[in-house]
Enzyme design. Structure first.
Site, mmCIF file in Angstrom:
data_model
loop_
_atom_site.group_PDB
_atom_site.id
_atom_site.type_symbol
_atom_site.label_atom_id
_atom_site.label_comp_id
_atom_site.label_asym_id
_atom_site.label_seq_id
_atom_site.Cartn_x
_atom_site.Cartn_y
_atom_site.Cartn_z
ATOM 1 N N GLU A 1 -7.765 -12.679 24.645
ATOM 2 C CA GLU A 1 -8.006 -11.968 23.337
ATOM 3 C C GLU A 1 -6.903 -10.850 24.098
ATOM 4 O O GLU A 1 -6.509 -10.552 24.796
ATOM 5 C CB GLU A 1 -9.218 -11.473 23.945
ATOM 6 C CG GLU A 1 -10.194 -12.213 23.202
ATOM 7 C CD GLU A 1 -11.652 -11.427 23.450
ATOM 8 O OE1 GLU A 1 -12.036 -10.447 23.940
ATOM 9 O OE2 GLU A 1 -12.931 -11.964 22.961
ATOM 10 N N ASP B 1 -19.720 -5.641 23.825
ATOM 11 C CA ASP B 1 -18.886 -5.070 23.404
ATOM 12 C C ASP B 1 -20.084 -3.262 22.977
ATOM 13 O O ASP B 1 -19.331 -2.958 23.046
ATOM 14 C CB ASP B 1 -18.922 -5.995 21.604
ATOM 15 C CG ASP B 1 -17.539 -7.014 21.996
ATOM 16 O OD1 ASP B 1 -16.737 -6.681 22.954
ATOM 17 O OD2 ASP B 1 -17.310 -7.776 21.386
#
Length: 158
Positions: free
Chosen positions: A38, A113
């Site tokens: 990521e 998130d």
């Protein structure tokens, strides 16, 4: 990969446009291969009433923690760029939010998130919602997150 660069809320009251360089940054960090980690960074740009122009997406720094299913942005590097852009633009280019990638075609925010986005929105001095972008392999996820944690999801505009 070609993502749409213009986005809007369903009621069209908020419009958002990503600069070509922001889109290039997103495309350069798509997790195409199984070994790709990521990536992420800050979203810097200008505010025009309820509308936003994203002029720059910062790229991962050597200090950031990058794994297959996790990106942790460290403050070094990103904040210096944000501060520099704020100063040189005389306060017109500012921090608008954050972006990161997910190794999925059509990304959706994880619980982590959501927790992070809410924390970032709560910290904002200007009380604006945080722009949160997840870059997937085939599409983007774009949301304006207020300090309550759940915000307005934006959709691409032709």
């Amino acid at each position: 990969m070609q993502f749409m660069s213009s986005w809007a809320t369903d009621d069209r009251r908020t419009l958002l446009h990503f600069s070509d360089s922001s889109m290039e940054t997103f495309c350069q960090h798509i997790q195409i291969r199984d070994v790709d980690c990521e990536a992420g960074g800050l979203l810097l740009g200008s505010v025009h009433g309820t509308h936003m122009l994203i002029e720059q997406a910062t790229v991962p720094t050597a200090w950031d923690k990058r794994f297959r299913y996790l990106f942790e942005r460290m403050p070094f590097g990103h904040e210096a760029i944000a501060q520099s852009r704020w100063t040189t633009s005389q306060g017109t280019v500012r921090y608008l939010g954050e972006w990161h990638t997910h190794p999925e075609d059509h990304p959706h925010p994880s619980g982590l998130d959501r927790t992070e986005w809410k924390r970032l929105s709560t910290k904002r001095r200007d009380k604006r919602p945080t722009l949160a972008v997840i870059v997937g392999r085939k599409s983007l996820y774009v949301e304006l997150v207020p300090n309550s944690g759940h915000g307005l999801v934006l959709t691409p505009v032709e």
